[in-house]
Design a protein around this motif. Structure first.
Motif, short mmCIF file in Angstrom:
data_model
loop_
_atom_site.label_atom_id
_atom_site.label_comp_id
_atom_site.label_asym_id
_atom_site.label_seq_id
_atom_site.Cartn_x
_atom_site.Cartn_y
_atom_site.Cartn_z
N SER A 1 -8.10 23.80 -39.11
CA SER A 1 -7.12 24.89 -39.28
C SER A 1 -6.02 24.84 -38.23
O SER A 1 -4.88 25.22 -38.50
CB SER A 1 -7.83 26.25 -39.24
OG SER A 1 -8.49 26.43 -38.00
N VAL A 2 -6.33 24.35 -37.04
CA VAL A 2 -5.31 24.21 -35.99
C VAL A 2 -4.32 23.10 -36.38
O VAL A 2 -3.10 23.26 -36.22
CB VAL A 2 -5.96 23.89 -34.63
CG1 VAL A 2 -4.90 23.58 -33.58
CG2 VAL A 2 -6.81 25.07 -34.16
N LEU A 3 -4.86 22.01 -36.88
CA LEU A 3 -3.98 20.93 -37.33
C LEU A 3 -3.16 21.37 -38.54
O LEU A 3 -2.01 20.96 -38.69
CB LEU A 3 -4.81 19.69 -37.66
CG LEU A 3 -5.62 19.13 -36.48
CD1 LEU A 3 -6.46 17.93 -36.91
CD2 LEU A 3 -4.73 18.74 -35.31
N PHE B 1 -5.79 26.07 -43.52
CA PHE B 1 -5.50 27.07 -42.49
C PHE B 1 -6.54 28.19 -42.52
O PHE B 1 -6.91 28.73 -41.47
CB PHE B 1 -4.09 27.63 -42.72
CG PHE B 1 -3.62 28.60 -41.69
CD1 PHE B 1 -3.10 28.17 -40.48
CD2 PHE B 1 -3.70 29.97 -41.91
CE1 PHE B 1 -2.66 29.07 -39.52
CE2 PHE B 1 -3.26 30.88 -40.97
CZ PHE B 1 -2.74 30.43 -39.76
N PHE B 2 -7.01 28.53 -43.70
CA PHE B 2 -8.01 29.61 -43.84
C PHE B 2 -9.44 29.09 -43.87
O PHE B 2 -10.38 29.85 -44.11
CB PHE B 2 -7.73 30.43 -45.10
CG PHE B 2 -6.51 31.31 -44.99
CD1 PHE B 2 -6.61 32.57 -44.39
CD2 PHE B 2 -5.28 30.89 -45.44
CE1 PHE B 2 -5.50 33.38 -44.27
CE2 PHE B 2 -4.16 31.71 -45.33
CZ PHE B 2 -4.27 32.95 -44.74
N GLY C 1 -8.07 25.18 -29.57
CA GLY C 1 -8.97 25.04 -30.72
C GLY C 1 -10.31 24.47 -30.31
O GLY C 1 -11.37 24.95 -30.77
N ILE C 2 -10.30 23.45 -29.45
CA ILE C 2 -11.55 22.86 -28.96
C ILE C 2 -12.33 23.88 -28.13
O ILE C 2 -13.55 24.03 -28.27
CB ILE C 2 -11.24 21.59 -28.12
CG1 ILE C 2 -10.63 20.51 -29.02
CG2 ILE C 2 -12.51 21.08 -27.44
CD1 ILE C 2 -10.12 19.30 -28.25
N VAL C 3 -11.63 24.62 -27.26
CA VAL C 3 -12.28 25.66 -26.43
C VAL C 3 -12.88 26.74 -27.32
O VAL C 3 -14.04 27.17 -27.12
CB VAL C 3 -11.26 26.27 -25.44
CG1 VAL C 3 -11.86 27.48 -24.73
CG2 VAL C 3 -10.79 25.22 -24.44
N PHE C 4 -12.13 27.16 -28.33
CA PHE C 4 -12.61 28.19 -29.26
C PHE C 4 -13.88 27.74 -29.97
O PHE C 4 -14.86 28.48 -30.08
CB PHE C 4 -11.51 28.52 -30.27
CG PHE C 4 -11.88 29.59 -31.26
CD1 PHE C 4 -11.63 30.93 -30.98
CD2 PHE C 4 -12.48 29.28 -32.47
CE1 PHE C 4 -11.96 31.93 -31.88
CE2 PHE C 4 -12.82 30.27 -33.39
CZ PHE C 4 -12.56 31.60 -33.08
N ILE D 1 -8.65 31.02 -35.33
CA ILE D 1 -8.03 30.03 -34.43
C ILE D 1 -6.78 29.44 -35.08
O ILE D 1 -5.84 29.02 -34.39
CB ILE D 1 -9.02 28.91 -34.04
CG1 ILE D 1 -8.44 28.05 -32.91
CG2 ILE D 1 -9.40 28.06 -35.23
CD1 ILE D 1 -8.07 28.81 -31.65
N GLY D 2 -6.72 29.44 -36.42
CA GLY D 2 -5.50 29.00 -37.12
C GLY D 2 -4.33 29.91 -36.78
O GLY D 2 -3.24 29.43 -36.46
#
Length: 526
Positions: free
Chosen positions: A356-358, A132-133, A206-209, A171-172
């Motif tokens: 981190s999103v996952l 996540f971090f 997340g992809i956009v970020f 983004i997380g």
């Protein structure tokens, strides 16, 4: 199968996003080709999902087998030889199913199953915090306390401070906020928010970020912190990712040992997950366990034939399916098809998803499995439920899944022995008048060798000259060990001037000559 498609399709997308990094991470932890994990995920979804009798269970590569796979690949002389063991393991699993070995799944104590679910939830949270971090030293899907990197679960968390990736962390948190908002607020506002699941929105963001922050010194996310799906350049290079077993190794004794190990461990893990999944299922469906073993065996045969890792039913993906509203096996099958389609058509896009999103998605899954209220609920049930539960949780956190469950089962057996010792019979004094010490002992409906200790203790404590009434009218099963104890006691009773009255459905007998002969004559109860 299509009548619940409105629920199954959104759920399958969530399971897909949970499964993708786990398939890749488990392959990496197993020392196998990355694509082997994806193959196992596809076969587990489509093939096992179609054959299985479970409506909401999801199968795929399991972290619990990673250590076995890693060792076997080295000892058997290569991945192609290991695949022979996977195929043979699948055949053995089918035999388990035909021989109805699935009944074992019904004998796991409820406290241990709940401990398994909670322990997995805790370990998911602990293992996903570093990801996540943006600290991705350990592959996704690992569940052992001691990590391949040399760290352990807690040292990895402590080392986050020196290894934070700012973009991954930002983004997380955004993804986690979206997931909580979707779950607590938006999902109740309209059907559109139920159809489009929060995890899908978090992944798209997340992809956009990632795309917008490329080149930014602070927020840019490097490739090592993204999903890493193999990208084939052509049809030939895609097909080259499939590995086939070398059946010349079938005469190798170690291959057969590995095959049996895979079959046994994968079957036990599957049966445990089936029990756990059925407990989580809001519709309380009961999975036919023998059919599940046949389905898993078929999946492992196919997975081994085309280069995939061993398969089991897995609780992380299954619980994600349940939490996302999956209703039928179509959710499982569609998630497998999504894995297949995505690695063929959009591997480049998948490789833009921040880990981190996952991790945020898995944190939510883990929390729902290990809610604090469950600890309180188990505590209120008493120590006989709470101790096996906590031992299982702590065992999973500080060792691994199978060791933790084994410890919980061992403690559960001890608790059963203690309960049997305490509850084997009812003992009360009926009458002390006229100087005669009368005691009545009523045996329980089923009395087994577990009860030997308690019965021996009570018989030995009877005072000299006691009048004992032994009531077996309610007893439907009396273990031979107990009959032998009574036989031996009858001999001692004469020396201690103890009078025995045996009360049974056939009448009352004073000081029977032989308990063994008496119970042989007793009519059997159907």
């Amino acid at each position: 199968m299509f009548k619940n498609i409105k629920s199954d399709l959104p759920a399958s997308i969530v399971v897909f996003f949970v499964a993708l990094p786990l398939c890749l991470g488990i392959a990496l932890a197993s020392g196998a080709p990355l694509f082997s994990g994806v193959i196992a995920g596809i076969v587990g979804g489509v093939v096992v999902g179609a054959i299985s009798g479970s409506k909401i269970g999801v199968s795929g590569p399991a972290a619990g087998l990673a250590a076995i796979v890693l060792t076997a690949i080295g000892s058997l002389g290569g991945y192609e030889n290991f695949l022979v063991a996977v195929v043979l393991g699948g055949i053995i699993q089918i035999l388990f199913g035909v021989l109805k070995a699935g009944v074992i799944g019904y004998y796991f104590p409820s406290s241990v199953i709940k401990g398994m679910l909670t322990g997995i939830g805790v370990i998911i949270i602990l293992k996903q915090i570093p990801h996540f971090f943006g600290y991705d030293a350990e592959p996704e899907g690992a569940d052992s306390f001691i990590e391949a990197s040399g760290e352990n679960t807690f040292s990895a968390i402590f080392n986050i401070v020196d290894n934070i990736t700012m973009g991954s962390m930002v983004i997380g948190f955004i993804g986690l906020a979206i997931l909580i908002l979707w779950d607590k607020v938006l999902s109740k506002k309209g059907k559109i928010f139920q159809l489009i699941q929060g995890p899908l929105v978090a992944v798209v963001l997340g992809i956009v970020f990632f795309t917008l922050t490329q080149g930014n010194e602070t927020l840019a996310i490097q490739a090592s912190h993204l999903v890493s799906v193999p990208i084939p350049e052509s049809v030939d290079s895609f097909l080259a990712q499939f590995t086939f077993p070398d059946f010349s190794a079938i005469t190798n004794y170690e291959v057969w040992v590995t095959a049996f190990t895979i079959a046994l461990v994968a079957s036990l893990e599957t049966l445990l997950c089936v029990e756990a999944t059925d407990k989580l299922d809001p519709e309380k469906n009961v999975t036919p366990t023998n059919r599940e073993l046949v389905a898993q065996g078929t999946g492992n045969i196919l997975s081994g034939l085309i280069g995939g890792l061993p398969i089991t039913q897995v609780i992380v993906r299954s619980s994600a399916n349940i939490q996302s509203g999956g209703k039928s096996k179509m959710s499982t099958i569609i998630h497998g098809l999504l894995l297949l389609i995505s690695v063929i058509l959009i591997p480049t896009l998948l490789n833009k998803i921040p880990l981190s999103v996952l991790a945020a998605i898995l944190l939510v899954v883990g929390y729902k499995l290990a809610k604090p209220s469950l600890f309180k609920q188990m505590y209120t049930l008493g120590w006989k439920q709470f101790i096996p539960f906590m031992v299982t949780v702590l065992g999973i956190v500080f060792t691994d899944l199978l060791t933790g469950i084994s410890l919980g089962l061992a403690v559960g057996v001890v608790v059963i022995l203690i309960k049997s010792y305490q509850n084997s019979h009812f003992l009360h004094i009926e009458d002390k008048s006229n100087g005669v010490h009368k005691i009545k002992m009523t045996l329980a409906e089923e009395v087994t060798f577990f009860n030997k200790g308690a019965i021996l203790k009570e018989l030995d404590s009877l005072a000299e000259g006691t009048h004992l009434e032994l009531d077996v009218r309610k007893t439907r099963y009396l273990d031979n060990d107990i009959i032998e104890i009574l036989e031996d006691f009858a001999f001692k009773a004469k020396e201690r001037n103890i009078n025995i009255k045996l009360i049974s459905e056939r009448g009352e007998v004073e000081n029977p000559d032989s308990f063994i002969q008496f119970f042989k004559l007793r009519p059997k109860v159907a």
